[in-house]
Scaffold this motif. Structure first.
Motif, PDB file in Angstrom:
ATOM      1  N   TRP A 184       6.831  -5.226   7.162  1.00  0.00           N
ATOM      2  CA  TRP A 184       7.540  -4.106   7.793  1.00  0.00           C
ATOM      3  C   TRP A 184       8.643  -3.520   6.920  1.00  0.00           C
ATOM      4  O   TRP A 184       8.756  -2.289   6.827  1.00  0.00           O
ATOM      5  CB  TRP A 184       8.064  -4.534   9.171  1.00  0.00           C
ATOM      6  CG  TRP A 184       6.911  -4.760  10.101  1.00  0.00           C
ATOM      7  CD1 TRP A 184       6.389  -5.959  10.487  1.00  0.00           C
ATOM      8  CD2 TRP A 184       6.092  -3.760  10.698  1.00  0.00           C
ATOM      9  NE1 TRP A 184       5.294  -5.778  11.304  1.00  0.00           N
ATOM     10  CE2 TRP A 184       5.096  -4.445  11.451  1.00  0.00           C
ATOM     11  CE3 TRP A 184       6.103  -2.368  10.682  1.00  0.00           C
ATOM     12  CZ2 TRP A 184       4.128  -3.767  12.182  1.00  0.00           C
ATOM     13  CZ3 TRP A 184       5.133  -1.692  11.413  1.00  0.00           C
ATOM     14  CH2 TRP A 184       4.170  -2.385  12.145  1.00  0.00           C
ATOM     15  N   ARG A 187       6.798  -1.580   4.106  1.00  0.00           N
ATOM     16  CA  ARG A 187       6.144  -0.371   4.587  1.00  0.00           C
ATOM     17  C   ARG A 187       7.099   0.824   4.644  1.00  0.00           C
ATOM     18  O   ARG A 187       6.660   1.969   4.653  1.00  0.00           O
ATOM     19  CB  ARG A 187       5.541  -0.625   5.968  1.00  0.00           C
ATOM     20  CG  ARG A 187       4.633   0.502   6.440  1.00  0.00           C
ATOM     21  CD  ARG A 187       4.242   0.355   7.884  1.00  0.00           C
ATOM     22  NE  ARG A 187       3.283  -0.712   8.120  1.00  0.00           N
ATOM     23  CZ  ARG A 187       2.439  -0.706   9.141  1.00  0.00           C
ATOM     24  NH1 ARG A 187       2.448   0.297  10.004  1.00  0.00           N
ATOM     25  NH2 ARG A 187       1.612  -1.713   9.322  1.00  0.00           N
ATOM     26  N   MET A 195      -1.032  -1.013   6.921  1.00  0.00           N
ATOM     27  CA  MET A 195      -0.889   0.426   7.180  1.00  0.00           C
ATOM     28  C   MET A 195      -2.153   1.170   6.775  1.00  0.00           C
ATOM     29  O   MET A 195      -2.645   2.037   7.502  1.00  0.00           O
ATOM     30  CB  MET A 195       0.315   0.968   6.418  1.00  0.00           C
ATOM     31  CG  MET A 195       0.520   2.468   6.577  1.00  0.00           C
ATOM     32  SD  MET A 195       1.962   3.050   5.651  1.00  0.00           S
ATOM     33  CE  MET A 195       1.719   4.839   5.757  1.00  0.00           C
ATOM     34  N   ASN A 210      -2.300   8.164   8.199  1.00  0.00           N
ATOM     35  CA  ASN A 210      -1.958   7.251   7.092  1.00  0.00           C
ATOM     36  C   ASN A 210      -2.712   7.600   5.809  1.00  0.00           C
ATOM     37  O   ASN A 210      -3.437   6.768   5.252  1.00  0.00           O
ATOM     38  CB  ASN A 210      -2.213   5.802   7.509  1.00  0.00           C
ATOM     39  CG  ASN A 210      -1.300   5.363   8.646  1.00  0.00           C
ATOM     40  OD1 ASN A 210      -0.536   6.157   9.198  1.00  0.00           O
ATOM     41  ND2 ASN A 210      -1.366   4.104   9.018  1.00  0.00           N
ATOM     42  N   LYS A 220       5.061   9.931   7.323  1.00  0.00           N
ATOM     43  CA  LYS A 220       6.153  10.036   8.304  1.00  0.00           C
ATOM     44  C   LYS A 220       6.753  11.442   8.285  1.00  0.00           C
ATOM     45  O   LYS A 220       7.070  12.001   9.331  1.00  0.00           O
ATOM     46  CB  LYS A 220       7.210   8.981   7.996  1.00  0.00           C
ATOM     47  CG  LYS A 220       6.676   7.553   8.141  1.00  0.00           C
ATOM     48  CD  LYS A 220       7.613   6.526   7.535  1.00  0.00           C
ATOM     49  CE  LYS A 220       6.981   5.133   7.566  1.00  0.00           C
ATOM     50  NZ  LYS A 220       7.783   4.127   6.860  1.00  0.00           N
ATOM     51  N   TYR A 225       1.606   9.742  10.534  1.00  0.00           N
ATOM     52  CA  TYR A 225       1.806   8.296  10.485  1.00  0.00           C
ATOM     53  C   TYR A 225       1.375   7.620  11.781  1.00  0.00           C
ATOM     54  O   TYR A 225       1.731   8.058  12.875  1.00  0.00           O
ATOM     55  CB  TYR A 225       3.284   7.985  10.223  1.00  0.00           C
ATOM     56  CG  TYR A 225       3.644   6.523  10.224  1.00  0.00           C
ATOM     57  CD1 TYR A 225       3.048   5.645   9.323  1.00  0.00           C
ATOM     58  CD2 TYR A 225       4.586   6.005  11.113  1.00  0.00           C
ATOM     59  CE1 TYR A 225       3.382   4.292   9.306  1.00  0.00           C
ATOM     60  CE2 TYR A 225       4.933   4.668  11.107  1.00  0.00           C
ATOM     61  CZ  TYR A 225       4.331   3.813  10.196  1.00  0.00           C
ATOM     62  OH  TYR A 225       4.661   2.478  10.182  1.00  0.00           O
ATOM     63  N   GLU A 227       1.663   3.862  13.297  1.00  0.00           N
ATOM     64  CA  GLU A 227       2.334   2.579  13.021  1.00  0.00           C
ATOM     65  C   GLU A 227       1.411   1.393  13.224  1.00  0.00           C
ATOM     66  O   GLU A 227       1.386   0.450  12.442  1.00  0.00           O
ATOM     67  CB  GLU A 227       3.569   2.432  13.909  1.00  0.00           C
ATOM     68  CG  GLU A 227       4.356   1.161  13.644  1.00  0.00           C
ATOM     69  CD  GLU A 227       5.636   1.107  14.447  1.00  0.00           C
ATOM     70  OE1 GLU A 227       5.670   0.347  15.434  1.00  0.00           O
ATOM     71  OE2 GLU A 227       6.599   1.817  14.095  1.00  0.00           O
ATOM     72  N   GLN A 228       0.620   1.462  14.293  1.00  0.00           N
ATOM     73  CA  GLN A 228      -0.257   0.328  14.607  1.00  0.00           C
ATOM     74  C   GLN A 228      -1.524   0.830  15.293  1.00  0.00           C
ATOM     75  O   GLN A 228      -1.481   1.769  16.096  1.00  0.00           O
ATOM     76  CB  GLN A 228       0.463  -0.665  15.526  1.00  0.00           C
ATOM     77  CG  GLN A 228      -0.256  -2.001  15.645  1.00  0.00           C
ATOM     78  CD  GLN A 228       0.670  -3.105  16.142  1.00  0.00           C
ATOM     79  OE1 GLN A 228       1.870  -2.912  16.269  1.00  0.00           O
ATOM     80  NE2 GLN A 228       0.108  -4.260  16.426  1.00  0.00           N
TER      81      GLN A 228
END
Length: 267
Positions: A184, A187, A195, A210, A220, A225, A227-228
Motif C-alpha cells: 500500500w 502503490r 494494482m 489502472n 488517480k 484508478y 483500488e481493489q
C-alpha cells in the motif's frame, strides 16, 4: 551507442531473471495453462517485437532525441531548465504519454484488436509484461518517437525511460504478492502487482482501469484508478473469457493471428 545497447539489454535481462526467480520461489497463483505453452508464445513475441523495433528504428529512440536537439525542436529544447531537471521532467511526461497510449488502445476498437493479444494471456507472470503483438510494438514506437520530438526529450532521458518502462512492465506483471505493509505505501508511487492484476481482470470495468505502467499517479489523476477488485485479489479471474483455454493461447501462430480473427466462442 554500443554502451547504450548493453545497458538496456543488461537491465532487461537482470530484472527479468530476478522476477522469474522470485516467482519460482514465492508464486502468487497457479497458471491454468502450462508454462511451456505460455512461455514459448510470449518469448517468441519478444523476439518478433525486437526485430520490428530494430527494422523501424535501427539506432534506437535516442537518435530521435539527438535529432530533435540538433534541430532545437520540442518543448524542453525551447525552455531553459537545468539538464537534470529536464531529464526528470521528460521521463515523467513520457510515462504520462504511455498511460494515454495504453488507455487509447483499450477504447479504439481496431487498437484493442491488437492489444487483446496482451490481455488474452490467462495468467500473469514476468513474461506477460513482454507479450505484445509486433504491430502494437511498431505503433508504440511511433507514438514514443513523436512524443520525444514534440517534447524535446534529452537522449539520456530516452534511455532512462526505456529501461524504466521495460523494468516496470516485467515487475508489475510478475506472479508475486507483496506484503500489505509494503504494497500500500509503494502503490502511492508506482504500479504494483496487485494494482495491475485488476487491469487484467475479466470484469470489463476493472480491465478498463489502472492503465499505468510505472507511476501510479496518472490513474488517480485522470479518474481511472480502481483500488481493489470486486472479488478481491484472490478472487480475480485473469485474462479474457473468450481466450481462457489452451487451444486459444497455444502456439505463436495462433497468438499472432488473434487480431485478425473473430473472437472465439466463450467457454
Amino acid at each position: 551507442m554500443q554502451n547504450e545497447v548493453w545497458l538496456r539489454m543488461g537491465s532487461f535481462i537482470g530484472v527479468l531473471v530476478i522476477m522469474m526467480m522470485w516467482e519460482a520461489y514465492l508464486p502468487n497463483r497457479v497458471s491454468p495453462v502450462t508454462k511451456l505453452k505460455r512461455w514459448s508464445s510470449n518469448f517468441i513475441l519478444v523476439l518478433c517485437g525486437a526485430a520490428v523495433a530494430r527494422l523501424l528504428v535501427p539506432a534506437g529512440l535516442a537518435v530521435v532525441a539527438v535529432f530533435a536537439a540538433q534541430q532545437h525542436f520540442g518543448l524542453l529544447n525551447l525552455i531553459e531548465l537545468p539538464y537534470w531537471l529536464a531529464i526528470a521532467v521528460a521521463v515523467v511526461l513520457l510515462d504520462c504519454l504511455i498511460y494515454w497510449q495504453h488507455r487509447l488502445f483499450h477504447h479504439v476498437p481496431i487498437l484493442w484488436c491488437l492489444h487483446r493479444v496482451h490481455h488474452a494471456d490467462p495468467h500473469l507472470d514476468a513474461s506477460t509484461g513482454l507479450r505484445f503483438h509486433p504491430i502494437e510494438i511498431a505503433l508504440s514506437l511511433g507514438v514514443k518517437a513523436l512524443g520525444i520530438v514534440l517534447l524535446g526529450v534529452p537522449a539520456e532521458a530516452t534511455l532512462i525511460f526505456e529501461i524504466l518502462l521495460n523494468a516496470s512492465s516485467i515487475f508489475n506483471h510478475s506472479n508475486i504478492k507483496l506484503p500489505d505493509w509494503l504494497e500500500w505505501p509503494l502503490r502511492k508511487l508506482i504500479v504494483t502487482q496487485a494494482m495491475h492484476r485488476i487491469h487484467h481482470s475479466q470484469v470489463v470495468t476493472e480491465t478498463n482501469s489502472n492503465y499505468g505502467f510505472c507511476l501510479s499517479l496518472w490513474d488517480k489523476l485522470f479518474g481511472s484508478y480502481t483500488e481493489q477488485a470486486k472479488a478481491g485479489d484472490k478472487g480475480l479471474i485473469l485474462g479474457l473469457k473468450e481466450y481462457n483455454s489452451e487451444t486459444n493461447n497455444s502456439g505463436i501462430g495462433t497468438v499472432l493471428l488473434i487480431p485478425f480473427r473473430p473472437k472465439p466462442d466463450k467457454s
